[in-house]
Scaffold this active site. Structure first.
Site, short mmCIF file in Angstrom:
data_model
loop_
_atom_site.label_atom_id
_atom_site.label_comp_id
_atom_site.label_asym_id
_atom_site.label_seq_id
_atom_site.Cartn_x
_atom_site.Cartn_y
_atom_site.Cartn_z
N SER A 82 0.85 3.77 2.21
CA SER A 82 0.83 4.49 3.49
C SER A 82 2.19 5.02 3.91
O SER A 82 2.27 5.89 4.77
CB SER A 82 0.28 3.58 4.59
OG SER A 82 1.18 2.54 4.90
N LYS B 145 5.37 0.92 9.49
CA LYS B 145 5.19 2.34 9.80
C LYS B 145 6.49 2.88 10.39
O LYS B 145 7.46 2.16 10.55
CB LYS B 145 4.05 2.54 10.83
CG LYS B 145 2.72 1.92 10.46
CD LYS B 145 2.04 2.60 9.28
CE LYS B 145 0.72 1.92 8.94
NZ LYS B 145 0.12 2.47 7.69
N SER C 37 0.85 -1.20 0.00
CA SER C 37 0.00 0.00 0.00
C SER C 37 0.88 1.25 0.00
O SER C 37 2.10 1.17 0.15
CB SER C 37 -0.92 0.01 1.22
OG SER C 37 -0.17 0.29 2.41
N SER D 161 -2.99 7.02 5.87
CA SER D 161 -2.35 5.95 6.64
C SER D 161 -3.20 5.61 7.85
O SER D 161 -3.46 6.48 8.70
CB SER D 161 -0.95 6.37 7.08
OG SER D 161 -0.37 5.40 7.93
#
Length: 301
Positions: A86, A141, A84, A249
């Site tokens: 994010s 992250k 993705s 996100s």
């Protein structure tokens, strides 16, 4: 899926190793004695070739390879794919990364129990972890808040009050510096997203901000941590993480904190990157790469 693969690797390694061991200790000597007796000799030469059952031969061939892969993947490096956007612009869809498994402690590959401490996440690290609300999923992250920190996100800016346990020589509240770099360009196309270089501790990294989108108000406000709207007090043994694509996100702002036991490792490098840019009428499936972004191969900021 990754945990199932780890279990499969462990099972295959143990099974092939046991087959090899049992054969070497029990059945191989009997085979040698049988062949020697049929040849009318008391004992065969050490280098004499003895027929080996297919399953034993297979176990001997795959055990060293599987054991090497298991050790490498479980304790040193593991590959992951970025699914993705994010973490744009740091990581793009199609990036394949290496995660350093020993950065935050060695864990057994099945139950994920830590048995050796090797380090802790630092502010600014890009980490892979088991999603707290569904540990079957791997998320990636950036670490924003360490245990004891107070993190505030307002007007698209990060403000951190570092942990201070003894109440002496406490560091003041810090707003993370952002330097504008213009609109983000991806695969030759200029987007409406604005790119900034953010300083987070000793780490400088780029983030994306969507000026058309208002800050979302977090619904994650557990009373036991005394948090306010869009403010989080990070509990001991846990970390607060956010994506670099700040307005796209699903991260700690919405579901809370990452426990230490959920950490998988530190993302350290991009080893290959594929692009999937194609015309709408293309006959190729969407998962087929259309090119390789060699310029993205290297370390991760």
């Amino acid at each position: 899926m990754a945990n199932y693969f780890s279990i499969f690797l462990v099972a295959l390694t143990v099974l092939s190793g046991l087959i090899w061991l049992v054969d070497a200790k029990v059945f191989a000597p009997k085979r040698r004695a049988k062949v020697a007796a049929s040849a009318g000799a008391e004992e065969l030469d050490k280098d004499a070739e003895i027929p080996i059952p297919y399953i034993v031969d297979t176990a001997q061939q795959i055990f060293p390879v599987i054991a090497f892969v298991l050790v490498l993947r479980s304790f040193i490096y593991e590959p992951f794919q970025i699914p993705s956007g994010s973490m744009r612009p740091t990581l793009l869809v199609g990036d394949f990364i290496l995660v350093e498994k020993f950065s935050y402690g060695l864990k057994d590959p099945v139950f994920r129990s830590k048995f050796i401490e090797t380090g802790e996440p630092q502010r600014g690290d890009v980490v892979v972890f088991k999603y707290p609300e569904d540990p079957r999923l791997d998320y990636i992250k950036r670490v924003i808040g360490l245990p004891g920190d107070t993190v505030t996100y307002a007007n698209k800016e990060v403000i951190i009050t570092p942990a201070c346990n003894d109440g002496k020589d406490c560091q003041p509240k810090q707003k993370m510096v952002q330097i504008a770099k213009g609109n983000f360009v991806e695969d030759g196309v200029t987007t409406y997203e604005q790119r900034f270089t953010e300083t987070l501790g000793d780490i400088e990294h780029d983030i994306l901000i969507n000026p058309r989108k208002l800050d979302e108000i977090s619904l994650y406000r557990p009373q036991q941590y005394g948090t306010k709207i869009n403010q989080w007090v990070v509990p001991e043994g846990q970390y607060f993480v956010m994506g670099d694509n700040r307005d796209n996100s699903q991260d700690g702002r919405f579901w809370g904190f990452v426990p230490d036991e959920n950490l998988v490792g530190k993302a350290v490098a991009i080893w290959i990157s594929f692009e999937f840019k194609r015309d709408p009428d293309s006959f190729l499936p969407s998962w087929v790469p259309t090119g390789v972004r060699f310029n993205r191969v290297g370390g991760i900021d």
